[in-house]
Design a protein around this motif. Structure first.
Motif: not given
Lengths: 152, 152
Positions: A9-37
DNA sequence: GACACTTCCTATAGTGACTATAGGCATTGC
DNA sequence: GCAATGCCTATAGTCACTATAGGAAGTGTC
Protein backbone atom coordinates in the motif's frame (compact mmCIF):
# COMPACT_ATOMS: atom_id res chain seq x y z
CA UNK A 1 -2.70 -5.78 8.22
CA UNK A 2 0.61 -7.61 7.97
CA UNK A 3 3.87 -6.07 6.80
CA UNK A 4 3.48 -7.30 3.22
CA UNK A 5 0.21 -5.44 2.72
CA UNK A 6 1.63 -2.29 4.30
CA UNK A 7 4.54 -2.57 1.89
CA UNK A 8 2.19 -2.92 -1.07
CA UNK A 9 0.00 0.00 0.00
CA UNK A 10 2.92 2.39 0.52
CA UNK A 11 5.15 1.14 -2.31
CA UNK A 12 7.93 0.42 0.14
CA UNK A 13 9.96 -2.73 0.58
CA UNK A 14 9.27 -4.95 3.56
CA UNK A 15 12.89 -4.79 4.71
CA UNK A 16 12.78 -1.01 4.48
CA UNK A 17 9.77 -0.90 6.80
CA UNK A 18 11.62 -2.99 9.36
CA UNK A 19 14.63 -0.71 8.90
CA UNK A 20 12.51 2.38 9.64
CA UNK A 21 11.24 0.68 12.75
CA UNK A 22 14.78 -0.02 13.96
CA UNK A 23 15.64 3.61 13.20
CA UNK A 24 12.74 4.82 15.33
CA UNK A 25 10.79 6.46 12.47
CA UNK A 26 7.94 3.98 12.77
CA UNK A 27 6.63 2.89 16.18
CA UNK A 28 6.79 -0.79 17.03
CA UNK A 29 3.45 -2.30 15.99
CA UNK A 30 1.40 -4.91 17.79
CA UNK A 31 2.22 -8.55 17.12
CA UNK A 32 0.05 -11.53 16.19
CA UNK A 33 0.26 -14.84 18.02
CA UNK A 34 2.79 -15.96 15.46
CA UNK A 35 4.86 -12.84 16.20
CA UNK A 36 3.91 -11.15 12.91
CA UNK A 37 3.80 -7.34 12.89
CA UNK A 38 0.22 -6.02 12.73
CA UNK A 39 -0.35 -2.51 11.36
CA UNK A 40 -3.29 -0.12 11.23
CA UNK A 41 -4.22 2.93 9.18
CA UNK A 42 -2.11 5.20 11.37
CA UNK A 43 0.96 3.25 10.28
CA UNK A 44 -0.02 3.60 6.64
CA UNK A 45 -0.25 7.35 7.04
CA UNK A 46 3.01 7.68 8.91
CA UNK A 47 4.90 5.53 6.43
CA UNK A 48 3.36 7.46 3.54
CA UNK A 49 4.59 10.67 5.18
CA UNK A 50 8.09 9.21 5.40
CA UNK A 51 8.10 7.98 1.82
CA UNK A 52 6.90 11.34 0.52
CA UNK A 53 9.72 13.04 2.35
CA UNK A 54 12.19 10.50 0.94
CA UNK A 55 10.81 11.12 -2.56
CA UNK A 56 11.76 14.75 -1.90
CA UNK A 57 15.24 13.44 -1.07
CA UNK A 58 15.28 14.42 2.58
CA UNK A 59 17.57 12.54 4.93
CA UNK A 60 16.13 10.36 7.66
CA UNK A 61 17.35 12.96 10.17
CA UNK A 62 15.38 15.69 8.41
CA UNK A 63 12.35 13.41 8.34
CA UNK A 64 12.78 12.68 12.03
CA UNK A 65 12.63 16.42 12.70
CA UNK A 66 9.48 16.81 10.58
CA UNK A 67 7.84 13.85 12.29
CA UNK A 68 8.67 15.49 15.59
CA UNK A 69 6.76 18.60 14.48
CA UNK A 70 3.97 16.38 13.26
CA UNK A 71 3.81 14.63 16.62
CA UNK A 72 3.53 17.92 18.55
CA UNK A 73 0.70 19.77 16.80
CA UNK A 74 0.51 22.36 19.59
CA UNK A 75 3.99 23.69 18.96
CA UNK A 76 4.67 26.32 16.29
CA UNK A 77 5.95 25.07 12.95
CA UNK A 78 8.91 27.38 12.32
CA UNK A 79 11.19 24.38 12.45
CA UNK A 80 9.39 22.58 9.65
CA UNK A 81 9.48 25.73 7.53
CA UNK A 82 13.16 26.30 8.14
CA UNK A 83 13.94 22.71 7.34
CA UNK A 84 12.15 22.89 4.00
CA UNK A 85 13.90 26.16 3.19
CA UNK A 86 17.31 24.69 3.93
CA UNK A 87 16.48 21.63 1.91
CA UNK A 88 15.36 23.77 -1.02
CA UNK A 89 18.69 25.58 -0.90
CA UNK A 90 20.53 22.31 -1.04
CA UNK A 91 18.52 21.08 -3.98
CA UNK A 92 19.04 24.32 -5.88
CA UNK A 93 22.78 24.18 -5.17
CA UNK A 94 22.95 20.61 -6.37
CA UNK A 95 21.14 21.47 -9.59
CA UNK A 96 23.58 24.26 -10.34
CA UNK A 97 26.45 21.91 -9.63
CA UNK A 98 25.12 19.21 -11.91
CA UNK A 99 24.53 21.70 -14.69
CA UNK A 100 28.16 22.78 -14.50
CA UNK A 101 29.09 19.13 -14.56
CA UNK A 102 26.88 18.51 -17.58
CA UNK A 103 28.63 21.31 -19.43
CA UNK A 104 32.03 19.88 -18.60
CA UNK A 105 30.97 16.43 -19.76
CA UNK A 106 29.53 17.78 -23.02
CA UNK A 107 32.77 19.61 -23.74
CA UNK A 108 34.59 16.37 -23.00
CA UNK A 109 32.31 14.34 -25.23
CA UNK A 110 32.79 16.75 -28.14
CA UNK A 111 36.48 15.95 -28.20
CA UNK A 112 36.08 12.47 -29.66
CA UNK A 113 33.80 10.91 -32.26
CA UNK A 114 34.95 7.35 -31.63
CA UNK A 115 37.09 6.98 -34.76
CA UNK A 116 40.43 6.90 -32.98
CA UNK A 117 42.53 4.56 -30.96
CA UNK A 118 42.67 5.26 -27.25
CA UNK A 119 46.07 6.88 -27.71
CA UNK A 120 44.53 9.62 -29.88
CA UNK A 121 41.23 9.90 -28.00
CA UNK A 122 40.47 13.49 -27.07
CA UNK A 123 38.43 12.39 -24.10
CA UNK A 124 41.16 10.40 -22.44
CA UNK A 125 43.60 13.17 -23.23
CA UNK A 126 41.36 15.81 -21.69
CA UNK A 127 40.88 13.75 -18.56
CA UNK A 128 44.62 13.36 -18.21
CA UNK A 129 45.31 17.07 -18.81
CA UNK A 130 42.17 19.14 -18.24
CA UNK A 131 42.14 22.90 -18.99
CA UNK A 132 42.34 23.79 -15.28
CA UNK A 133 39.03 25.60 -14.85
CA UNK A 134 36.82 23.10 -16.69
CA UNK A 135 36.25 20.90 -13.71
CA UNK A 136 36.92 23.31 -10.85
CA UNK A 137 33.36 24.56 -10.44
CA UNK A 138 31.80 21.18 -10.97
CA UNK A 139 33.06 19.61 -7.77
CA UNK A 140 30.80 19.60 -4.74
CA UNK A 141 31.30 21.77 -1.69
CA UNK A 142 29.82 19.50 0.95
CA UNK A 143 26.35 20.98 0.59
CA UNK A 144 24.69 17.68 1.49
CA UNK A 145 22.93 17.20 -1.85
CA UNK A 146 24.06 13.86 -3.24
CA UNK A 147 26.35 13.08 -6.14
CA UNK A 148 25.39 11.70 -9.53
CA UNK A 149 24.71 8.09 -8.49
CA UNK A 150 21.72 7.66 -6.20
CA UNK A 151 20.37 4.48 -4.76
CA UNK A 152 16.61 4.78 -4.12
CA UNK B 1 57.95 12.10 -3.32
CA UNK B 2 56.11 10.81 -0.25
CA UNK B 3 52.36 10.41 0.06
CA UNK B 4 51.85 13.78 1.75
CA UNK B 5 53.32 15.68 -1.18
CA UNK B 6 51.31 13.65 -3.68
CA UNK B 7 48.20 14.49 -1.66
CA UNK B 8 49.06 18.19 -1.70
CA UNK B 9 49.79 18.25 -5.43
CA UNK B 10 46.55 16.47 -6.39
CA UNK B 11 44.30 17.99 -3.72
CA UNK B 12 43.43 14.55 -2.43
CA UNK B 13 43.54 13.23 1.12
CA UNK B 14 46.31 10.87 2.12
CA UNK B 15 43.85 8.21 3.27
CA UNK B 16 42.04 8.47 -0.06
CA UNK B 17 45.26 7.75 -1.94
CA UNK B 18 45.82 4.62 0.12
CA UNK B 19 42.20 3.68 -0.51
CA UNK B 20 42.65 4.00 -4.28
CA UNK B 21 45.71 1.79 -4.02
CA UNK B 22 43.75 -0.87 -2.18
CA UNK B 23 41.03 -0.60 -4.82
CA UNK B 24 43.55 -1.16 -7.60
CA UNK B 25 43.16 2.26 -9.22
CA UNK B 26 46.70 3.28 -8.34
CA UNK B 27 49.60 0.82 -8.70
CA UNK B 28 51.57 -0.03 -5.58
CA UNK B 29 54.49 2.39 -5.45
CA UNK B 30 58.08 1.72 -4.42
CA UNK B 31 58.91 1.95 -0.72
CA UNK B 32 61.66 3.75 1.18
CA UNK B 33 63.83 2.01 3.77
CA UNK B 34 61.35 3.11 6.42
CA UNK B 35 58.53 1.55 4.38
CA UNK B 36 57.18 4.93 3.21
CA UNK B 37 55.42 5.00 -0.17
CA UNK B 38 57.53 6.75 -2.84
CA UNK B 39 55.76 8.24 -5.86
CA UNK B 40 56.87 9.68 -9.21
CA UNK B 41 55.31 11.95 -11.83
CA UNK B 42 53.42 9.05 -13.40
CA UNK B 43 51.52 8.64 -10.15
CA UNK B 44 50.68 12.34 -10.05
CA UNK B 45 49.21 12.11 -13.55
CA UNK B 46 47.23 8.98 -12.83
CA UNK B 47 45.83 10.31 -9.60
CA UNK B 48 44.96 13.62 -11.30
CA UNK B 49 43.09 11.60 -13.95
CA UNK B 50 41.15 9.80 -11.24
CA UNK B 51 40.32 13.01 -9.36
CA UNK B 52 39.11 14.72 -12.54
CA UNK B 53 36.81 11.82 -13.21
CA UNK B 54 35.55 11.95 -9.63
CA UNK B 55 34.95 15.69 -9.98
CA UNK B 56 32.72 14.69 -12.92
CA UNK B 57 30.94 12.37 -10.46
CA UNK B 58 31.90 9.10 -12.09
CA UNK B 59 31.93 5.95 -9.99
CA UNK B 60 35.19 4.16 -9.30
CA UNK B 61 33.99 1.38 -11.63
CA UNK B 62 33.53 3.86 -14.46
CA UNK B 63 36.96 5.28 -13.72
CA UNK B 64 38.44 1.80 -13.72
CA UNK B 65 37.03 1.28 -17.21
CA UNK B 66 38.44 4.60 -18.43
CA UNK B 67 41.83 3.81 -16.91
CA UNK B 68 41.71 0.50 -18.71
CA UNK B 69 41.27 2.35 -22.03
CA UNK B 70 44.03 4.71 -21.01
CA UNK B 71 46.32 1.77 -20.29
CA UNK B 72 45.74 0.20 -23.73
CA UNK B 73 46.37 3.07 -26.17
CA UNK B 74 46.39 0.68 -29.15
CA UNK B 75 42.76 -0.32 -28.69
CA UNK B 76 39.90 1.75 -30.10
CA UNK B 77 38.19 4.13 -27.73
CA UNK B 78 34.52 3.35 -28.34
CA UNK B 79 34.23 2.21 -24.77
CA UNK B 80 35.40 5.49 -23.33
CA UNK B 81 32.98 7.35 -25.60
CA UNK B 82 30.06 5.14 -24.67
CA UNK B 83 30.86 5.50 -21.01
CA UNK B 84 30.86 9.29 -21.19
CA UNK B 85 27.60 9.21 -23.16
CA UNK B 86 25.94 7.00 -20.58
CA UNK B 87 27.25 9.17 -17.79
CA UNK B 88 25.93 12.29 -19.51
CA UNK B 89 22.52 10.66 -19.74
CA UNK B 90 22.58 9.94 -16.05
CA UNK B 91 23.54 13.48 -15.18
CA UNK B 92 20.83 14.92 -17.42
CA UNK B 93 18.26 12.57 -15.89
CA UNK B 94 19.33 13.56 -12.41
CA UNK B 95 19.03 17.25 -13.23
CA UNK B 96 15.50 16.77 -14.54
CA UNK B 97 14.62 14.82 -11.44
CA UNK B 98 15.99 17.46 -9.09
CA UNK B 99 14.14 20.19 -10.96
CA UNK B 100 10.86 18.32 -10.49
CA UNK B 101 11.81 17.96 -6.86
CA UNK B 102 12.57 21.65 -6.55
CA UNK B 103 9.13 22.45 -7.93
CA UNK B 104 7.47 20.11 -5.47
CA UNK B 105 9.40 21.63 -2.59
CA UNK B 106 8.53 25.18 -3.65
CA UNK B 107 4.86 24.26 -3.82
CA UNK B 108 5.22 22.75 -0.40
CA UNK B 109 6.98 25.77 1.00
CA UNK B 110 4.28 28.10 -0.32
CA UNK B 111 1.71 26.39 1.88
CA UNK B 112 3.00 27.84 5.13
CA UNK B 113 4.38 31.19 6.21
CA UNK B 114 5.36 30.06 9.70
CA UNK B 115 2.51 31.80 11.56
CA UNK B 116 0.70 28.64 12.54
CA UNK B 117 0.99 25.84 15.01
CA UNK B 118 2.14 22.53 13.63
CA UNK B 119 -1.45 21.31 13.64
CA UNK B 120 -2.41 23.95 11.06
CA UNK B 121 0.84 23.89 9.09
CA UNK B 122 0.19 23.45 5.39
CA UNK B 123 3.55 21.82 4.90
CA UNK B 124 3.03 19.05 7.39
CA UNK B 125 -0.47 18.58 6.06
CA UNK B 126 0.73 18.32 2.47
CA UNK B 127 3.37 15.78 3.43
CA UNK B 128 0.78 13.67 5.19
CA UNK B 129 -1.70 13.88 2.29
CA UNK B 130 0.05 14.90 -0.93
CA UNK B 131 -1.99 15.56 -4.10
CA UNK B 132 -0.97 12.20 -5.63
CA UNK B 133 0.99 13.42 -8.65
CA UNK B 134 3.05 16.10 -6.92
CA UNK B 135 5.74 13.74 -5.80
CA UNK B 136 5.32 10.90 -8.27
CA UNK B 137 7.67 12.23 -10.92
CA UNK B 138 10.24 13.42 -8.45
CA UNK B 139 11.26 9.99 -7.21
CA UNK B 140 14.28 8.36 -8.74
CA UNK B 141 14.13 5.44 -11.14
CA UNK B 142 17.44 3.79 -10.30
CA UNK B 143 19.31 5.79 -12.90
CA UNK B 144 22.52 5.74 -10.86
CA UNK B 145 22.77 9.52 -10.45
CA UNK B 146 22.93 10.24 -6.74
CA UNK B 147 20.31 11.74 -4.45
CA UNK B 148 20.28 15.18 -2.91
CA UNK B 149 22.92 14.59 -0.21
CA UNK B 150 26.40 13.93 -1.54
CA UNK B 151 29.56 13.27 0.37
CA UNK B 152 32.61 14.48 -1.62
C1' DG C 1 70.91 13.71 23.54
C1' DA C 2 66.06 14.71 25.06
C1' DC C 3 61.82 16.31 23.85
C1' DA C 4 57.82 17.69 21.09
C1' DC C 5 55.71 17.75 16.75
C1' DT C 6 54.57 16.10 12.35
C1' DT C 7 54.34 12.51 8.92
C1' DC C 8 54.04 8.01 7.92
C1' DC C 9 52.46 2.99 8.63
C1' DT C 10 48.62 -0.79 9.31
C1' DA C 11 44.20 -2.37 10.67
C1' DT C 12 39.55 -1.79 11.90
C1' DA C 13 35.11 0.37 12.24
C1' DG C 14 31.73 3.90 10.97
C1' DT C 15 28.82 6.77 7.50
C1' DG C 16 23.58 6.72 5.04
C1' DA C 17 19.87 4.40 3.48
C1' DC C 18 19.20 0.80 2.46
C1' DT C 19 19.94 -4.37 0.11
C1' DA C 20 21.24 -9.18 0.34
C1' DT C 21 21.85 -13.47 2.53
C1' DA C 22 21.23 -17.27 5.83
C1' DG C 23 18.48 -20.09 8.52
C1' DG C 24 14.17 -21.00 10.40
C1' DC C 25 8.95 -20.77 11.74
C1' DA C 26 3.88 -19.88 10.12
C1' DT C 27 0.32 -19.79 6.84
C1' DT C 28 -2.03 -20.92 2.65
C1' DG C 29 -3.55 -23.67 -1.21
C1' DC C 30 -3.90 -28.08 -3.41
C1' DG D 1 1.06 -34.15 3.43
C1' DC D 2 3.65 -31.11 0.80
C1' DA D 3 5.30 -27.09 -1.67
C1' DA D 4 5.12 -22.27 -2.16
C1' DT D 5 4.87 -18.14 -0.04
C1' DG D 6 5.23 -14.86 3.75
C1' DC D 7 7.10 -13.72 7.93
C1' DC D 8 10.84 -13.66 11.65
C1' DT D 9 15.82 -12.42 13.37
C1' DA D 10 20.56 -11.50 12.73
C1' DT D 11 24.46 -10.41 10.12
C1' DA D 12 27.09 -8.63 6.34
C1' DG D 13 27.52 -5.97 2.08
C1' DT D 14 26.97 -1.59 -0.84
C1' DC D 15 29.81 3.07 -2.20
C1' DA D 16 33.46 6.21 -1.61
C1' DC D 17 35.29 7.40 1.49
C1' DT D 18 36.22 9.16 6.83
C1' DA D 19 37.56 8.37 11.54
C1' DT D 20 40.05 6.16 15.06
C1' DA D 21 43.64 3.48 17.44
C1' DG D 22 48.22 2.41 18.18
C1' DG D 23 52.72 2.69 16.78
C1' DA D 24 57.25 3.80 14.11
C1' DA D 25 60.08 7.25 11.67
C1' DG D 26 61.58 11.83 10.55
C1' DT D 27 62.32 16.92 11.71
C1' DG D 28 63.22 20.97 14.65
C1' DT D 29 64.57 23.10 18.95
C1' DC D 30 66.78 23.20 23.32
Amino acid sequence: MKIGELARRTDCRVVTIRYYEREGLLPEPARSEANYRLYGEAHVERLAFIRHCRALDMTLDEIRALLDCHDHPDRPCHEADALIDAHLDHVAARIAQLQALEGALQALRARCQGQHSAAECGILDALAHPPEDAVANASADGDHVAGVHPRL
